[in-house]
Design a protein around this motif. Structure first.
Motif, mmCIF file in Angstrom:
data_model
loop_
_atom_site.group_PDB
_atom_site.id
_atom_site.type_symbol
_atom_site.label_atom_id
_atom_site.label_comp_id
_atom_site.label_asym_id
_atom_site.label_seq_id
_atom_site.Cartn_x
_atom_site.Cartn_y
_atom_site.Cartn_z
ATOM 1 N N ASP A 137 26.148 15.701 -8.749
ATOM 2 C CA ASP A 137 24.718 15.460 -8.499
ATOM 3 C C ASP A 137 24.248 14.217 -9.235
ATOM 4 O O ASP A 137 23.463 13.426 -8.713
ATOM 5 C CB ASP A 137 23.881 16.657 -8.963
ATOM 6 C CG ASP A 137 23.970 17.814 -7.974
ATOM 7 O OD1 ASP A 137 24.602 17.623 -6.911
ATOM 8 O OD2 ASP A 137 23.430 18.886 -8.275
ATOM 9 N N ARG A 138 24.727 14.048 -10.473
ATOM 10 C CA ARG A 138 24.310 12.893 -11.254
ATOM 11 C C ARG A 138 24.746 11.596 -10.576
ATOM 12 O O ARG A 138 23.981 10.647 -10.452
ATOM 13 C CB ARG A 138 24.899 12.984 -12.670
ATOM 14 C CG ARG A 138 24.574 11.798 -13.583
ATOM 15 C CD ARG A 138 23.109 11.689 -13.917
ATOM 16 N NE ARG A 138 22.606 12.912 -14.485
ATOM 17 C CZ ARG A 138 22.688 13.220 -15.782
ATOM 18 N NH1 ARG A 138 23.177 12.366 -16.633
ATOM 19 N NH2 ARG A 138 22.223 14.372 -16.219
ATOM 20 N N VAL A 139 26.012 11.596 -10.127
ATOM 21 C CA VAL A 139 26.547 10.390 -9.494
ATOM 22 C C VAL A 139 25.701 10.045 -8.258
ATOM 23 O O VAL A 139 25.320 8.889 -8.052
ATOM 24 C CB VAL A 139 28.028 10.590 -9.098
ATOM 25 C CG1 VAL A 139 28.547 9.376 -8.348
ATOM 26 C CG2 VAL A 139 28.888 10.839 -10.327
ATOM 27 N N VAL A 140 25.368 11.064 -7.472
ATOM 28 C CA VAL A 140 24.583 10.822 -6.249
ATOM 29 C C VAL A 140 23.180 10.363 -6.612
ATOM 30 O O VAL A 140 22.660 9.391 -6.053
ATOM 31 C CB VAL A 140 24.526 12.099 -5.380
ATOM 32 C CG1 VAL A 140 23.567 11.903 -4.210
ATOM 33 C CG2 VAL A 140 25.916 12.452 -4.888
ATOM 34 N N ASN A 141 22.550 11.051 -7.589
ATOM 35 C CA ASN A 141 21.176 10.698 -7.941
ATOM 36 C C ASN A 141 21.069 9.274 -8.477
ATOM 37 O O ASN A 141 20.043 8.626 -8.336
ATOM 38 C CB ASN A 141 20.616 11.670 -8.986
ATOM 39 C CG ASN A 141 20.366 13.039 -8.390
ATOM 40 O OD1 ASN A 141 20.248 13.168 -7.167
ATOM 41 N ND2 ASN A 141 20.309 14.048 -9.209
ATOM 42 N N LEU A 142 22.118 8.793 -9.105
ATOM 43 C CA LEU A 142 22.093 7.424 -9.614
ATOM 44 C C LEU A 142 22.494 6.427 -8.529
ATOM 45 O O LEU A 142 22.573 5.230 -8.778
ATOM 46 C CB LEU A 142 23.033 7.281 -10.816
ATOM 47 C CG LEU A 142 22.594 7.999 -12.094
ATOM 48 C CD1 LEU A 142 23.659 7.904 -13.168
ATOM 49 C CD2 LEU A 142 21.289 7.415 -12.606
ATOM 50 N N GLY A 143 22.758 6.921 -7.317
ATOM 51 C CA GLY A 143 23.118 6.018 -6.220
ATOM 52 C C GLY A 143 24.481 5.388 -6.424
ATOM 53 O O GLY A 143 24.743 4.297 -5.932
ATOM 54 N N LEU A 144 25.372 6.084 -7.148
ATOM 55 C CA LEU A 144 26.665 5.492 -7.463
ATOM 56 C C LEU A 144 27.819 6.209 -6.765
ATOM 57 O O LEU A 144 28.985 6.017 -7.114
ATOM 58 C CB LEU A 144 26.887 5.502 -8.978
ATOM 59 C CG LEU A 144 25.927 4.590 -9.750
ATOM 60 C CD1 LEU A 144 26.021 4.824 -11.231
ATOM 61 C CD2 LEU A 144 26.216 3.124 -9.429
#
Ligand code: HEC
Ligand code: HEC
Ligand code: HEC
Length: 452
Positions: A137-144
């Motif tokens: 989720d973190r990776v997606v939320n940071l657009g990475l």
């Protein structure tokens, strides 16, 4: 006289006993709380570390090791039991120093990497006790999210075509090297991604061969760009530099972007909905149903025919010569990806035929999105390319509840001790009360006697 003195004596002793009991009782309460307090404090430190580590992972590792540590292609998974139970120091060493002769770069500052020892220890904590779903989720939320697989197959027809250019064999070899080693970061056709700049770019072409050669060989210290001297031969690196300098001769589409869906999370959908209503609905309608100013997006034909990457490209570059602006100038890549994810979730319920609204206002009956219920996560948009700190509020609390033991699990003998302590204090108090009542009651009759 003697009797009252005795009574006072007893009360003094009782006060002494009471004081001792209170001290013991206080100690018992402290002991009772201590384990929970330690667990809580340790849990909190670990949560902060894991929170940091998820952002570090998103910024530095996900491109090769995958959205959720699952590994990409030949790059190993990090979510494995073997690594979870690996010796702490060994794991730290792998990350700090990298693996010689592989694509795994050294990450510690001492070895020319971008990370401090503390950051590396946080990553070790993530690998050994982190939550990979949250990390995803973190990776997606940071657009990475790594949109592009680690490697790409070059388009065979175009690859054959560049064989006819001068020194075509070198270009062909370089395209294949680029597909295998560089595409993950530098993007389809070398046009760049959220984590690395374009190398297919006029400004880069202006650089000298020596300069480019040095960057590829030694890397760019303190960035994701590792040195490739351990992985590629001098000949390979020279070929890549030739490609980078002559990319304007290479036809577009030779390293195509694969059609992978943009991953979404609850947060990214909420952000996408908010950004859509702020920026797009005035032309495309509040529910994407289209207006007189712009076509519908919430319609089957458009959504099934257009990949996420294509929508992202249209939104980023706009449609020249029409009212559709290029949003890449005013929004971060992660913002645009959030909008694309939001537009995509209309697909299952999108109507076959668009029914544009005339002025805006009340929408047609097939409305179904939750634009109005998804406020309040706008801050995330500012974390943009992930250079920022990564906020991840909420992650902390979620993990905390799982690290706290239930109170009844550690209660057993301690609660017994407390109960006994409380009872004995109560008895002492009652006894003291009775004694002082007696002490007060006694003198009365003696006075009576003396008066008679
Ligand atoms: C450029 C691609 C790339 C990046 C970026 C990258 N790695 Fe790696 N990593 C690799 C490769 C390839 C290997 C396998 C090396 C080998 O063959 O032993 C590897 C191996 C590892 C291993 C050992 C796995 C095992 O099973 O022995 C760990 C741990 C690891 N990486 C952690 C990280 C961390 C943490 C980050 C981010 C700070 C990171 N890597 C970033 C490519 C990468
Ligand atoms: C793990 C991600 C990653 C991989 C893989 C990667 N690069 Fe890079 N590269 C970067 C980043 C980030 C920069 C920007 C570094 C900086 O800011 O100085 C960069 C910079 C460069 C530059 C300098 C561009 C300029 O503007 O001067 C060149 C040239 C380059 N890379 C070539 C390559 C080649 C060739 C490969 C494959 C062999 C490759 N890179 C693989 C991340 C990567
Ligand atoms: C000022 C009005 C306006 C705004 C604001 C606007 N658009 Fe557009 N958009 C258009 C027009 C006009 C077109 C049709 C261009 C054409 O003729 O190909 C279009 C086309 C598109 C298309 C391609 C549709 C198709 O059928 O090919 C997409 C996707 C799109 N817009 C998304 C967005 C998104 C997302 C936003 C908000 C970030 C946005 N637009 C904001 C006017 C607008």
């Amino acid at each position: 006289m003697n009797l009252t003195q005795n009574r006072t004596r007893i009360i003094e002793v009782l006060i002494g006993i009471l004081a001792t009991q209170l001290i013991v009782f206080g100690l018992a309460i402290y002991m009772f709380n201590e384990p929970t307090r330690i667990v809580e404090a340790q849990g909190e430190i670990l949560n902060v570390q894991l929170d940091d580590a998820m952002t570090l992972y998103a910024q530095n590792c996900s491109v090769c090791h995958g959205l959720a540590g699952e590994g990409i292609g030949a790059t190993p998974a990090l979510d494995s039991d073997a690594l979870r139970t690996m010796d702490y120091n060994d794991l730290e060493k792998v990350i700090a120093r990298g693996r010689f002769n592989t694509a795994m770069p050294a990450w510690s500052k001492e070895d020319g990497g971008p990370l401090s020892d503390y950051q590396i220890s946080e990553l070790v904590a993530l690998i050994q006790s982190g939550d990979w779903i949250e990390t995803q989720d973190r990776v997606v939320n940071l657009g990475l999210a790594p949109l592009i697989p680690f490697t790409t197959d070059p388009n065979p027809a175009l690859l054959a075509e560049i064989g006819n250019l001068p020194d075509g064999a070198t270009l062909q070899a370089a395209v294949q090297l680029f597909a295998a080693n560089c595409v993950a970061c530098h993007g389809a056709d070398g046009l760049g991604t959220g984590i690395a700049p374009a190398v297919n770019d006029p400004l880069v072409r202006e650089k000298t061969a020596d300069e480019l050669n040095r960057t590829v060989t030694l890397g760019s210290p303190g960035t994701l760009m590792a040195g490739w001297a351990n992985v590629l031969t001098t000949e390979d690196i020279n070929a890549l530099v030739t490609l980078i300098q002559r990319w304007d001769e290479v036809p577009a589409g030779i390293l195509p972007a694969p059609n992978v869906p943009i991953p979404v999370t609850e947060e990214s959908l909420a952000l996408g909905g908010q950004l859509f209503s702020q920026n797009c609905s005035r032309c495309h309608g509040p529910e994407g149903q289209g207006t007189q100013r712009a076509p519908a997006l919430n319609v089957k034909s458009f959504l099934t025919d257009t990949s996420d990457l294509a929508i992202q490209q249209i939104v980023t570059q706009g449609v020249p010569g029409t009212a559709m602006p290029a949003w890449g100038d005013r929004m971060t890549e992660s913002d645009i990806q959030a909008i694309v994810g939001f537009v995509r979730q209309w697909e299952p319920t999108a109507p076959e035929v668009a029914t544009p609204t005339r002025g805006g206002g009340g929408g047609p009956p097939w409305l179904r999105n939750n634009t109005t219920t998804t406020q309040g996560t706008g801050q995330q948009s500012t974390t943009g390319q992930g250079q920022g700190q990564g906020q991840g509020q909420g992650q902390g609390q979620a993990a905390q509840t799982t690290t706290q033991p239930n109170w009844w699990e550690i209660i057993d003998w301690r609660i017994l001790l407390l109960a006994i302590g409380a009872l004995s204090i109560a008895f002492t108090l009652i006894f003291m009360g009775v004694e002082s009542l007696k002490a007060r009651a006694r003198p009365a009759p003696t006075e009576d006697k003396s008066q008679e």
